[in-house]
Design an enzyme around this catalytic site. Structure first.
Site, PDB file in Angstrom:
ATOM      1  N   HIS A   1      -1.388  -5.516   4.772  1.00  0.00           N
ATOM      2  CA  HIS A   1      -0.416  -5.598   3.679  1.00  0.00           C
ATOM      3  C   HIS A   1      -0.231  -7.030   3.222  1.00  0.00           C
ATOM      4  CE1 HIS A   1       3.528  -4.902   1.590  1.00  0.00           C
ATOM      5  NE2 HIS A   1       2.897  -3.789   1.253  1.00  0.00           N
ATOM      6  N   CYS A   2      -0.280  -7.959   4.155  1.00  0.00           N
ATOM      7  CA  CYS A   2      -0.064  -9.378   3.836  1.00  0.00           C
ATOM      8  C   CYS A   2      -1.173  -9.978   2.977  1.00  0.00           C
ATOM      9  CB  CYS A   2       0.039 -10.199   5.119  1.00  0.00           C
ATOM     10  SG  CYS A   2       1.262  -9.649   6.305  1.00  0.00           S
TER      11      CYS A   2
END
Length: 368
Positions: free
Chosen positions: A353-354
């Site tokens: 996600h990052c």
């Protein structure tokens, strides 16, 4: 004819949920030698695999600096687009634009202020000017007008449900290294103004030993409105136990902006996982990012990406990977759930996600 921009809330724009239709996903090529061992070789291979998994559902665009452009082009499949654009590191969730849409089929972008997760207090590098310019450059390429938000925020520190609810942590947004002159109420007002949400749900802390000061996207994820997934620790002797218990209590005893009681899905906690002697080698020395042997990694299955009809989640621990996949598949019965080995991304301080940032599709919404 130019358009006068006020704020997303005044202009009728809001941040959509991640499970809403996406046009494409942005990523950035990892090269920073004080964060990625062996000049990023191991991380780059995992970034390629993540991008390939996403690209089966959604177009992917990478940014990469001129010095590494040919390297990235030769490593990535030909259907993945590359754009020459410098950045200081590759955490696109945090440095990239956060897009907002309205019900007329229009899209704009928020450009947050960025200070490398802490600036002079506890930032992870001492120069972040290139990162701070990425959001506006992205928006120029997607053809979207930009709101310049007047405060420091990283995209990984917020989750929204697209229906008026925002989730975040006090550990991050109230940290003295972000916006020390703003009160909690000030920050809530700014979040409501720039993301057009109505209710903020505050967890106290993020994942244990998360060097981003506890980003929300590394401990929980919004599945869909009214449903969230939380990293849950069963070991009472683990420092994550109390954090997860407190987060579960908050989420289970609050309602969202629509008055729904939240359904909280428990995700297993991998590990705990630690930096090995081999993984601490071949890094350029830095006073900001020290990857020490035995350091605990902030590993979490909550750090996955929803992209159209696909879930791309990190494979982190053979003991719990299959369990995490089963839970995610039950939570997303109409999606393909794909695991990608992500140990080397984790070593850099985050996960899938990052390193991604989605661009929502422009949609005309009929209002009855």
């Amino acid at each position: 004819m130019s358009t006068t921009l006020y704020t997303p809330r005044l202009d009728g724009f809001h941040m959509p949920a991640e499970n809403e239709p996406q046009e494409h996903v942005w990523m950035a090529w990892p090269t920073r030698e004080d964060n990625w061992r062996e000049k990023g070789k191991h991380a780059q291979a995992e970034f390629v695999n993540v991008a390939t998994a996403i690209a089966q559902a959604t177009d992917v665009t990478f940014i990469v600096d001129a010095a590494h452009f040919e390297q990235a082009r030769s490593a990535l499949p030909s259907h993945i687009q590359l754009v020459e654009m410098p950045s200081d590191d590759c955490w696109m969730r945090d440095i990239g634009a956060t897009y907002v849409i309205n019900n007329k089929g229009e899209r704009r972008a928020n450009s947050w202020k960025f200070n490398a997760w802490g600036g002079d207090i506890d930032g992870l590098y001492d120069s972040w000017e290139q990162d701070d310019e990425v959001a506006e450059k992205m928006a120029a390429l997607t053809g979207d007008d930009v709101y310049k938000a007047p405060f420091i925020l990283e995209g990984g520190s917020i989750h929204v449900d697209g229906e008026g609810t925002l989730f975040t942590t006090e550990e991050c947004l109230l940290h003295p290294s972000r916006n020390p002159d703003l009160s909690k109420e000030d920050i809530e007002d700014l979040l409501k103004t720039y993301l057009n949400v109505d209710k903020i749900v505050w967890l106290k802390d993020g994942l244990y030993n998360d060097e981003t000061n506890g980003h929300i996207d590394n401990i929980m994820h919004v599945i869909r409105p009214g449903v969230v997934a939380l990293t849950y620790c069963e070991d009472k002797n683990d420092p994550q136990y109390a954090i997860s218990q407190d987060a579960f209590s908050v989420l289970s005893n609050t309602t969202d902006a629509k008055g729904r009681i939240l359904d909280v899905i428990k995700l297993p906690m991998p590990g705990p996982l630690f930096v090995t002697p081999e993984e601490a080698k071949n890094l350029t020395e830095s006073q900001y990012m020290n990857r020490k042997v035995g350091e605990r990694l902030a590993a979490s299955y909550a750090n996955f990406l929803i992209t159209n009809d696909r879930i791309v989640f990190p494979l982190l621990d053979e003991k719990t990977d299959d369990q995490a996949k089963r839970i995610l598949q039950m939570a997303f019965p109409h999606h393909s759930v794909v695991g990608v080995s992500a140990r080397n991304i984790l070593l850099g301080g985050g996960n899938i996600h990052c390193i991604t940032q989605q661009v929502p599709k422009k949609q005309l919404i009929k209002i009855n």
